[in-house]
Design a protein around this motif. Structure first.
Motif, mmCIF file in Angstrom:
data_model
loop_
_atom_site.group_PDB
_atom_site.id
_atom_site.type_symbol
_atom_site.label_atom_id
_atom_site.label_comp_id
_atom_site.label_asym_id
_atom_site.label_seq_id
_atom_site.Cartn_x
_atom_site.Cartn_y
_atom_site.Cartn_z
ATOM 1 N N ASP A 134 -2.853 0.036 7.883
ATOM 2 C CA ASP A 134 -3.663 -0.716 7.041
ATOM 3 C C ASP A 134 -2.788 -2.078 6.410
ATOM 4 O OD1 ASP A 134 -5.807 0.831 7.072
ATOM 5 O OD2 ASP A 134 -5.626 1.616 5.324
ATOM 6 N N THR A 135 -1.653 -1.424 6.252
ATOM 7 C CA THR A 135 -0.514 -2.669 5.866
ATOM 8 C C THR A 135 -0.750 -3.858 6.611
ATOM 9 O OG1 THR A 135 0.452 -1.129 4.441
ATOM 10 C CG2 THR A 135 1.853 -3.322 4.941
ATOM 11 N N ILE A 136 -0.219 -3.444 8.043
ATOM 12 C CA ILE A 136 -0.207 -4.395 9.024
ATOM 13 C C ILE A 136 -1.457 -5.246 9.340
ATOM 14 C CG2 ILE A 136 0.424 -4.843 11.604
ATOM 15 C CD1 ILE A 136 2.910 -4.309 9.817
ATOM 16 N N ALA A 137 -2.481 -4.640 9.344
ATOM 17 C CA ALA A 137 -3.847 -5.099 9.483
ATOM 18 C C ALA A 137 -4.090 -6.096 8.326
ATOM 19 C CB ALA A 137 -5.085 -4.181 9.504
ATOM 20 N N ILE A 138 -3.956 -5.573 6.964
ATOM 21 C CA ILE A 138 -4.094 -6.473 6.040
ATOM 22 C C ILE A 138 -3.217 -7.917 6.181
ATOM 23 C CG2 ILE A 138 -4.311 -6.774 3.516
ATOM 24 C CD1 ILE A 138 -5.299 -4.004 3.434
ATOM 25 N N LEU A 139 -1.981 -7.765 6.494
ATOM 26 C CA LEU A 139 -1.076 -9.004 6.294
ATOM 27 C C LEU A 139 -1.582 -9.889 7.646
ATOM 28 C CD1 LEU A 139 2.523 -6.898 6.458
ATOM 29 C CD2 LEU A 139 1.484 -8.517 4.702
ATOM 30 N N GLN A 140 -2.164 -9.400 8.512
ATOM 31 C CA GLN A 140 -2.604 -10.130 9.638
ATOM 32 C C GLN A 140 -3.755 -10.710 9.243
ATOM 33 O OE1 GLN A 140 -2.933 -7.262 12.764
ATOM 34 N NE2 GLN A 140 -0.780 -7.645 13.636
ATOM 35 N N LEU A 156 0.903 -1.170 0.014
ATOM 36 C CA LEU A 156 -0.134 -0.021 0.071
ATOM 37 C C LEU A 156 0.828 1.239 0.128
ATOM 38 C CD1 LEU A 156 -2.562 -1.099 2.747
ATOM 39 C CD2 LEU A 156 -2.828 -1.209 0.258
ATOM 40 N N ASP A 157 0.500 2.326 -0.819
ATOM 41 C CA ASP A 157 1.292 3.557 -0.820
ATOM 42 C C ASP A 157 0.095 4.751 -0.808
ATOM 43 O OD1 ASP A 157 2.780 5.809 -1.434
ATOM 44 O OD2 ASP A 157 3.951 4.758 -2.845
ATOM 45 N N TYR A 158 0.088 5.130 0.260
ATOM 46 C CA TYR A 158 -1.062 6.221 0.330
ATOM 47 C C TYR A 158 -0.346 7.665 0.014
ATOM 48 C CZ TYR A 158 -4.082 2.717 2.436
ATOM 49 O OH TYR A 158 -5.016 1.572 2.772
ATOM 50 N N TYR A 159 0.949 7.545 0.136
ATOM 51 C CA TYR A 159 1.588 9.045 0.216
ATOM 52 C C TYR A 159 0.897 10.186 -0.896
ATOM 53 C CZ TYR A 159 5.352 12.364 0.036
ATOM 54 O OH TYR A 159 6.247 13.459 0.003
ATOM 55 N N ARG A 160 0.687 9.764 -2.009
ATOM 56 C CA ARG A 160 0.088 10.895 -2.801
ATOM 57 C C ARG A 160 -1.419 10.370 -3.441
ATOM 58 N NH1 ARG A 160 5.479 12.072 -5.447
ATOM 59 N NH2 ARG A 160 6.110 13.755 -4.153
ATOM 60 N N ALA A 161 -1.825 9.293 -2.948
ATOM 61 C CA ALA A 161 -3.261 8.825 -3.467
ATOM 62 C C ALA A 161 -4.200 9.334 -2.843
ATOM 63 C CB ALA A 161 -3.261 7.254 -3.106
ATOM 64 N N PRO A 162 -5.300 9.842 -3.597
ATOM 65 C CA PRO A 162 -6.555 10.387 -3.046
ATOM 66 C C PRO A 162 -7.499 9.335 -2.405
ATOM 67 C CG PRO A 162 -6.721 10.000 -5.549
ATOM 68 C CD PRO A 162 -5.446 9.994 -5.183
ATOM 69 N N ALA A 163 -7.875 9.758 -1.219
ATOM 70 C CA ALA A 163 -8.473 8.470 -0.210
ATOM 71 C C ALA A 163 -9.738 7.930 -0.881
ATOM 72 C CB ALA A 163 -9.169 9.618 0.972
ATOM 73 N N ALA A 164 -10.225 8.422 -1.909
ATOM 74 C CA ALA A 164 -11.280 7.749 -2.857
ATOM 75 C C ALA A 164 -10.733 6.739 -3.442
ATOM 76 C CB ALA A 164 -12.073 8.528 -3.566
ATOM 77 N N ASP A 165 -9.352 6.574 -3.676
ATOM 78 C CA ASP A 165 -8.638 5.740 -4.800
ATOM 79 C C ASP A 165 -7.986 4.815 -4.086
ATOM 80 O OD1 ASP A 165 -8.125 5.073 -7.191
ATOM 81 O OD2 ASP A 165 -6.432 6.288 -7.300
ATOM 82 N N LEU A 166 -8.220 4.372 -2.820
ATOM 83 C CA LEU A 166 -7.482 3.192 -2.084
ATOM 84 C C LEU A 166 -8.109 2.111 -2.120
ATOM 85 C CD1 LEU A 166 -6.608 5.638 1.109
ATOM 86 C CD2 LEU A 166 -5.367 5.262 -1.383
ATOM 87 N N GLY A 167 -9.284 1.599 -2.482
ATOM 88 C CA GLY A 167 -9.824 0.400 -2.486
ATOM 89 C C GLY A 167 -9.064 -0.819 -3.188
ATOM 90 N N TRP A 168 -8.965 -0.147 -4.591
ATOM 91 C CA TRP A 168 -7.855 -0.946 -5.523
ATOM 92 C C TRP A 168 -6.707 -1.565 -4.816
ATOM 93 C CZ3 TRP A 168 -3.242 -0.300 -7.709
ATOM 94 C CH2 TRP A 168 -2.927 1.285 -7.413
ATOM 95 N N GLN A 169 -5.932 -0.632 -4.186
ATOM 96 C CA GLN A 169 -4.754 -0.931 -3.614
ATOM 97 C C GLN A 169 -4.968 -2.102 -2.729
ATOM 98 O OE1 GLN A 169 -1.910 1.813 -2.202
ATOM 99 N NE2 GLN A 169 -2.531 3.458 -3.513
ATOM 100 N N ARG A 170 -5.886 -2.135 -1.797
ATOM 101 C CA ARG A 170 -6.209 -2.804 -0.803
ATOM 102 C C ARG A 170 -6.514 -4.265 -1.436
ATOM 103 N NH1 ARG A 170 -9.476 1.433 1.433
ATOM 104 N NH2 ARG A 170 -8.126 2.776 2.827
ATOM 105 N N ASP A 171 -7.372 -4.193 -2.417
ATOM 106 C CA ASP A 171 -7.946 -5.475 -3.119
ATOM 107 C C ASP A 171 -6.775 -6.158 -3.661
ATOM 108 O OD1 ASP A 171 -10.540 -4.911 -2.125
ATOM 109 O OD2 ASP A 171 -11.014 -3.876 -4.300
ATOM 110 N N ARG A 172 -5.908 -5.283 -4.370
ATOM 111 C CA ARG A 172 -4.741 -5.779 -4.977
ATOM 112 C C ARG A 172 -3.719 -6.770 -3.993
ATOM 113 N NH1 ARG A 172 -1.316 -1.899 -6.487
ATOM 114 N NH2 ARG A 172 -0.432 -2.355 -4.614
ATOM 115 N N PHE A 173 -3.361 -5.878 -2.933
ATOM 116 C CA PHE A 173 -2.768 -6.373 -1.772
ATOM 117 C C PHE A 173 -3.272 -7.903 -1.307
ATOM 118 C CE2 PHE A 173 -0.962 -5.317 2.514
ATOM 119 C CZ PHE A 173 0.286 -5.958 2.380
#
Length: 159
Positions: A97-103, A56-73
């Motif tokens: 979010d990264t740690i939560a999804i890994l777990q 997951l890389d939220y650095y410059r990502a708009p909040a509305a555009d994060l679901g696809w990153q989580r799904d892909r991860f």
């Protein structure tokens, strides 16, 4: 007759054929082509040694555009577990979010490395508790870099 550019590409492919590979979808690709089974089938190649780079890389990502990153991860983690290959994980400005999804996805079954680590010690410790290694890049030498990363870096004992 081949043009110079085509010959160079063929030579590069021949050289690349000698090295191990990692398997994943581009970190900025908004599409997940196939699912975990698709990636597992691709990972069956003996040269594929890891799944990723993913994360997951939220650095410059708009909040509305994060679901696809989580799904892909999540898809990559499932694939790594199914094929028994480690993960190469990138996370930036997304530690909780990264740690939560890994777990949640049982990533400890695959293990892997937190690649070019840029988060704080709490994230590093959580990843280590899941059986992941931490890799630091030269960015830790930048004086302007995040203080938390410097703390993480100093918390490790190097032998």
């Amino acid at each position: 007759r081949r043009r110079r550019g085509e010959w160079r590409s063929l030579m590069e492919l021949r050289v690349l054929d000698q090295f191990p590979e990692q398997l994943g979808l581009d970190g900025h690709a908004h599409l997940v082509v196939g699912g975990a089974d698709f990636l597992v089938a691709l990972a069956d190649d003996r040269k594929v040694v890891a799944i990723g780079e993913t994360g997951l890389d939220y650095y410059r990502a708009p909040a509305a555009d994060l679901g696809w990153q989580r799904d892909r991860f999540r898809t990559h983690i499932r694939a790594a577990r199914l094929c028994g290959k480690p993960l190469i994980v990138h996370t930036r400005s997304a530690a909780p979010d990264t740690i939560a999804i890994l777990q949640e996805e049982g990533a400890q079954e695959a293990g892997g490395v937190m690649h070019c680590f840029t988060e704080d010690w709490d994230c590093a410790r959580a990843a280590i508790d899941l059986g992941f290694c931490i890799s630091f890049s030269g960015i830790v030498t930048f004086s302007s870099y995040v203080r938390g990363v410097h703390q993480s870096f100093r918390s490790f004992v190097f032998i």
